[in-house]
Design a protein around this motif. Structure first.
Motif, PDB file in Angstrom:
ATOM      1  N   LYS A  47      18.011 -30.762 -44.587  1.00 56.76           N
ATOM      2  CA  LYS A  47      16.956 -29.777 -44.316  1.00 56.76           C
ATOM      3  C   LYS A  47      16.000 -30.321 -43.250  1.00 56.76           C
ATOM      4  N   GLY A  48      15.909 -29.620 -42.159  1.00 55.77           N
ATOM      5  CA  GLY A  48      14.958 -29.990 -41.112  1.00 55.77           C
ATOM      6  C   GLY A  48      15.375 -31.154 -40.220  1.00 55.77           C
ATOM      7  N   VAL A  49      16.520 -31.765 -40.500  1.00 50.97           N
ATOM      8  CA  VAL A  49      16.904 -32.970 -39.757  1.00 50.97           C
ATOM      9  C   VAL A  49      17.086 -32.684 -38.258  1.00 50.97           C
ATOM     10  N   ALA A  50      17.765 -31.593 -37.945  1.00 51.15           N
ATOM     11  CA  ALA A  50      18.069 -31.292 -36.537  1.00 51.15           C
ATOM     12  C   ALA A  50      16.805 -31.106 -35.700  1.00 51.15           C
ATOM     13  N   ALA A  51      15.713 -30.743 -36.343  1.00 52.96           N
ATOM     14  CA  ALA A  51      14.453 -30.534 -35.622  1.00 52.96           C
ATOM     15  C   ALA A  51      13.880 -31.854 -35.109  1.00 52.96           C
ATOM     16  N   ARG A  52      14.429 -32.986 -35.586  1.00 56.42           N
ATOM     17  CA  ARG A  52      13.906 -34.295 -35.174  1.00 56.42           C
ATOM     18  C   ARG A  52      14.830 -35.016 -34.198  1.00 56.42           C
ATOM     19  N   TYR A  53      15.914 -34.364 -33.767  1.00 58.34           N
ATOM     20  CA  TYR A  53      16.874 -35.016 -32.882  1.00 58.34           C
ATOM     21  C   TYR A  53      16.742 -34.539 -31.440  1.00 58.34           C
ATOM     22  N   PRO A  54      17.080 -35.399 -30.458  1.00 61.22           N
ATOM     23  CA  PRO A  54      17.568 -36.775 -30.540  1.00 61.22           C
ATOM     24  C   PRO A  54      16.541 -37.714 -31.193  1.00 61.22           C
ATOM     25  N   ALA A  55      17.057 -38.675 -31.965  1.00 57.49           N
ATOM     26  CA  ALA A  55      16.194 -39.620 -32.670  1.00 57.49           C
ATOM     27  C   ALA A  55      16.571 -41.047 -32.285  1.00 57.49           C
ATOM     28  N   TYR A  56      15.599 -41.937 -32.356  1.00 57.95           N
ATOM     29  CA  TYR A  56      15.806 -43.329 -31.947  1.00 57.95           C
ATOM     30  C   TYR A  56      16.705 -44.052 -32.941  1.00 57.95           C
ATOM     31  N   ASP A  57      17.698 -44.744 -32.425  1.00 58.45           N
ATOM     32  CA  ASP A  57      18.576 -45.545 -33.264  1.00 58.45           C
ATOM     33  C   ASP A  57      18.216 -47.012 -33.042  1.00 58.45           C
ATOM     34  N   ALA A  58      17.760 -47.662 -34.106  1.00 53.82           N
ATOM     35  CA  ALA A  58      17.241 -49.026 -33.980  1.00 53.82           C
ATOM     36  C   ALA A  58      18.338 -50.017 -33.600  1.00 53.82           C
ATOM     37  N   THR A  59      19.572 -49.767 -34.041  1.00 50.89           N
ATOM     38  CA  THR A  59      20.673 -50.675 -33.726  1.00 50.89           C
ATOM     39  C   THR A  59      21.066 -50.566 -32.251  1.00 50.89           C
ATOM     40  N   LEU A  60      21.207 -49.314 -31.789  1.00 54.38           N
ATOM     41  CA  LEU A  60      21.618 -49.103 -30.397  1.00 54.38           C
ATOM     42  C   LEU A  60      20.444 -49.247 -29.430  1.00 54.38           C
ATOM     43  N   LYS A  61      19.238 -49.232 -29.984  1.00 57.58           N
ATOM     44  CA  LYS A  61      18.014 -49.336 -29.184  1.00 57.58           C
ATOM     45  C   LYS A  61      17.904 -48.220 -28.145  1.00 57.58           C
ATOM     46  N   ARG A  62      18.338 -47.022 -28.546  1.00 59.29           N
ATOM     47  CA  ARG A  62      18.184 -45.842 -27.675  1.00 59.29           C
ATOM     48  C   ARG A  62      18.277 -44.587 -28.550  1.00 59.29           C
TER      49      ARG A  62
ATOM     50  N   ALA B 272      18.231 -26.627 -40.537  1.00 64.19           N
ATOM     51  CA  ALA B 272      16.877 -26.785 -39.974  1.00 64.19           C
ATOM     52  C   ALA B 272      16.349 -25.455 -39.461  1.00 64.19           C
ATOM     53  N   ARG B 273      17.070 -24.382 -39.708  1.00 58.84           N
ATOM     54  CA  ARG B 273      16.638 -23.077 -39.181  1.00 58.84           C
ATOM     55  C   ARG B 273      15.231 -22.755 -39.679  1.00 58.84           C
ATOM     56  N   GLY B 274      14.375 -22.385 -38.750  1.00 54.21           N
ATOM     57  CA  GLY B 274      12.996 -22.035 -39.110  1.00 54.21           C
ATOM     58  C   GLY B 274      12.052 -23.229 -39.113  1.00 54.21           C
ATOM     59  N   VAL B 275      12.614 -24.439 -39.005  1.00 54.38           N
ATOM     60  CA  VAL B 275      11.783 -25.643 -39.040  1.00 54.38           C
ATOM     61  C   VAL B 275      11.272 -25.943 -37.627  1.00 54.38           C
ATOM     62  N   PRO B 276       9.972 -26.202 -37.460  1.00 51.39           N
ATOM     63  CA  PRO B 276       9.448 -26.483 -36.120  1.00 51.39           C
ATOM     64  C   PRO B 276       9.981 -27.810 -35.577  1.00 51.39           C
ATOM     65  N   ILE B 277      10.297 -27.805 -34.290  1.00 49.52           N
ATOM     66  CA  ILE B 277      10.805 -29.022 -33.639  1.00 49.52           C
ATOM     67  C   ILE B 277       9.694 -30.074 -33.631  1.00 49.52           C
ATOM     68  N   ASP B 278      10.052 -31.277 -34.028  1.00 49.65           N
ATOM     69  CA  ASP B 278       9.068 -32.348 -34.127  1.00 49.65           C
ATOM     70  C   ASP B 278       9.712 -33.654 -33.679  1.00 49.65           C
ATOM     71  N   ILE B 279       9.495 -34.012 -32.418  1.00 46.24           N
ATOM     72  CA  ILE B 279      10.073 -35.236 -31.862  1.00 46.24           C
ATOM     73  C   ILE B 279       8.993 -36.315 -31.873  1.00 46.24           C
ATOM     74  N   PRO B 280       9.135 -37.294 -32.742  1.00 42.57           N
ATOM     75  CA  PRO B 280       8.112 -38.334 -32.755  1.00 42.57           C
ATOM     76  C   PRO B 280       8.219 -39.206 -31.499  1.00 42.57           C
TER      77      PRO B 280
END
Lengths: 248, 218
Positions: A75-90, A129-137
């Motif tokens: 739920k809501g995960v797609a609204a946070r992507y692309p997301a930082y991957d600590a292993t790949l460092k990107r 994530a439908r209806g969830v506001p996009i939130d890119i930290p």
């Protein structure tokens, strides 16, 4: 021409004037997206829900074996992507995250970009994530990638020497031949595009635009692509996810 | 319009009304090329073609010619004595004049087209008109396109969609290459008794999909 190039940044769309491509579509196309029984993207969502539960790879595990019911866990995960991957460092996009899960946790080969399976799984996850506001930290780790994505958006390129912003910031709502120019907010991906008569990813759409300005498109999954995705999602922050969207 | 690229596809919906063998031509008769006239003549035989009662709804300007929603309505009492038996849609701007044929059997109400997502009200009352929506995943490859290397891509389409209600056929659509990928149909029927609606799509290359939906009639 110099003045025009200089005006690019000035053309940034104020928050209150942002519009999803949905709002610029015809009544008929909006109706197709609104009705889950008429929206062809829902076929992929349906297929994705089956894939979610299917065991695969040497690990013999399904997505559901770790993540459980996607309706809750995704739920809501797609609204946070692309997301930082600590292993790949990107930052990684949703498709890359799904493939990382497949190769690392399920010991299964990565799915090809734009393959039916990857689109279906992505659509199924993003649907939650439908209806969830996009939130890119944005933090110190993601800032350089976001800056590069922004620079790409405002950079003139290709034989036509056009920047994304010249259409999508400065001329949205006007027409390019028969088509209304949208503001390019990636709220509905993967989208069912009438022109394609199939579902496609944001990267497929970006490649279309790049070919349109006669620039050499980046490869699927290229870092430049993900940076541009990151910037576009950040630019659409606060707007609601519509997946699976329908677009002309 | 270039004949090779003028593929105009329809998401077809038809609302049943009255008139036997209602014929819908997209353009006025005087402008009709011979091919379309021949195709219409093949359907109606020597019967005279009259105007009226048929309403065709489609956007005046389509956002993308690949997918155009179409609703056909025919004024009709839809009684056993006076009802629509078939709706044929033709166009003169496609490589083939035939677009789609709907065949209706009483009991029935409104008709529209979709992939194996089916929406049927699970509970209704006797005599109610129920709307049925079906959407099926299929590329509907026309046979007119070529690959980037110039090779012709062979035709691969759904040819026939049939809906039966407790074994009795209530709706049938004959599809041509003009129909869009992932065809979506909306149609209706009259709830007469509890039972099963069966949906079958058949097409090129042995394509065959059957789905069922239960309906409870109080």
């Amino acid at each position: 021409m110099v003045a025009l190039a200089g005006a690019s940044f000035a053309g940034e769309i104020p928050q209150a004037e942002r519009r999803s491509g949905y709002e610029l579509m015809s009544r008929e196309t909006r109706a197709m997206q609104d009705d889950d029984t008429a929206n062809p993207g829902m076929l992929a969502v349906l297929e994705g829900s089956a894939l979610w539960a299917r065991k695969t790879g040497a690990g013999g595990r399904a997505c559901a074996d770790c993540h459980g019911d996607a309706r809750a866990s995704m739920k809501g995960v797609a609204a946070r992507y692309p997301a930082y991957d600590a292993t790949l460092k990107r930052p990684v996009n949703l498709e890359q995250r799904i493939n990382l899960c497949r190769t690392e946790r399920q010991q299964s080969p990565a799915l090809a970009y734009e393959s039916r399976e990857l689109l279906a799984l992505t659509a199924y996850v993003a649907r939650q994530a439908r209806g969830v506001p996009i939130d890119i930290p944005v933090d110190a780790r993601t800032q350089p990638f976001l800056d590069r994505g922004r620079a790409a958006f405002y950079r003139r390129q290709g034989q036509l020497n056009l920047a994304c912003s010249q259409c999508h910031d400065d001329n949205w709502g006007r027409r390019l031949a028969g088509n209304t120019i949208p503001q390019a907010h990636p709220t509905g991906y993967p989208v069912y595009r009438l022109e394609w008569q199939s579902l496609g990813s944001l990267q497929r759409r970006l490649r279309n635009c790049l070919v349109g300005i006669r620039a050499e498109p980046y490869e699927y999954g290229a870092p430049e692509m993900v940076e541009l995705e990151l910037f576009l999602m950040w630019r659409a922050r606060g707007m609601a996810i519509e997946t699976p969207g329908v677009r002309p | 319009m270039n004949r090779a690229t003028s593929r105009r596809e329809f998401l077809a919906g038809a609302a049943a009304g009255l008139g036997l063998g209602a014929v819908i031509a997209v353009t006025p008769a005087h402008a009709t090329p011979q091919e379309m006239q021949d195709a219409i003549r093949k359907v109606v035989g020597s019967a005279p073609v009259t105007k009226g009662r048929v309403k065709l709804e489609l956007p005046p300007l389509s956002e993308n010619g690949n997918t155009v929603p179409l609703t056909v309505s025919v004024e009709s009492a839809m009684t056993p004595a006076d009802h629509v038996r078939a709706i044929h849609v033709f166009t003169e701007l496609n490589p083939q004049p035939e677009v789609v044929t709907f065949r209706l059997r009483l009991p029935r109400g409104r008709v529209a087209v979709a992939n194996a997502l089916i929406n049927v009200p699970d509970r209704t009352r006797r005599g109610e008109i129920v709307e049925i929506k079906t959407l099926i995943s299929h590329p509907m490859e026309t046979g007119y396109r070529r690959s980037q290397l110039g090779a012709r891509i062979p035709r691969d389409i759904i040819r026939l969609f049939v809906c039966t209600y407790n074994g009795t056929e209530v709706f049938r659509a004959e599809l041509h290459p003009a129909i869009t990928a992932n065809p979506f149909f909306v149609f209706s029927t009259v709830a007469t008794e509890s039972g099963t609606l069966t949906f079958q799509w058949t097409g090129d290359n042995g394509f065959s999909v059957t789905e069922t939906a239960a309906i409870t009639v109080d």
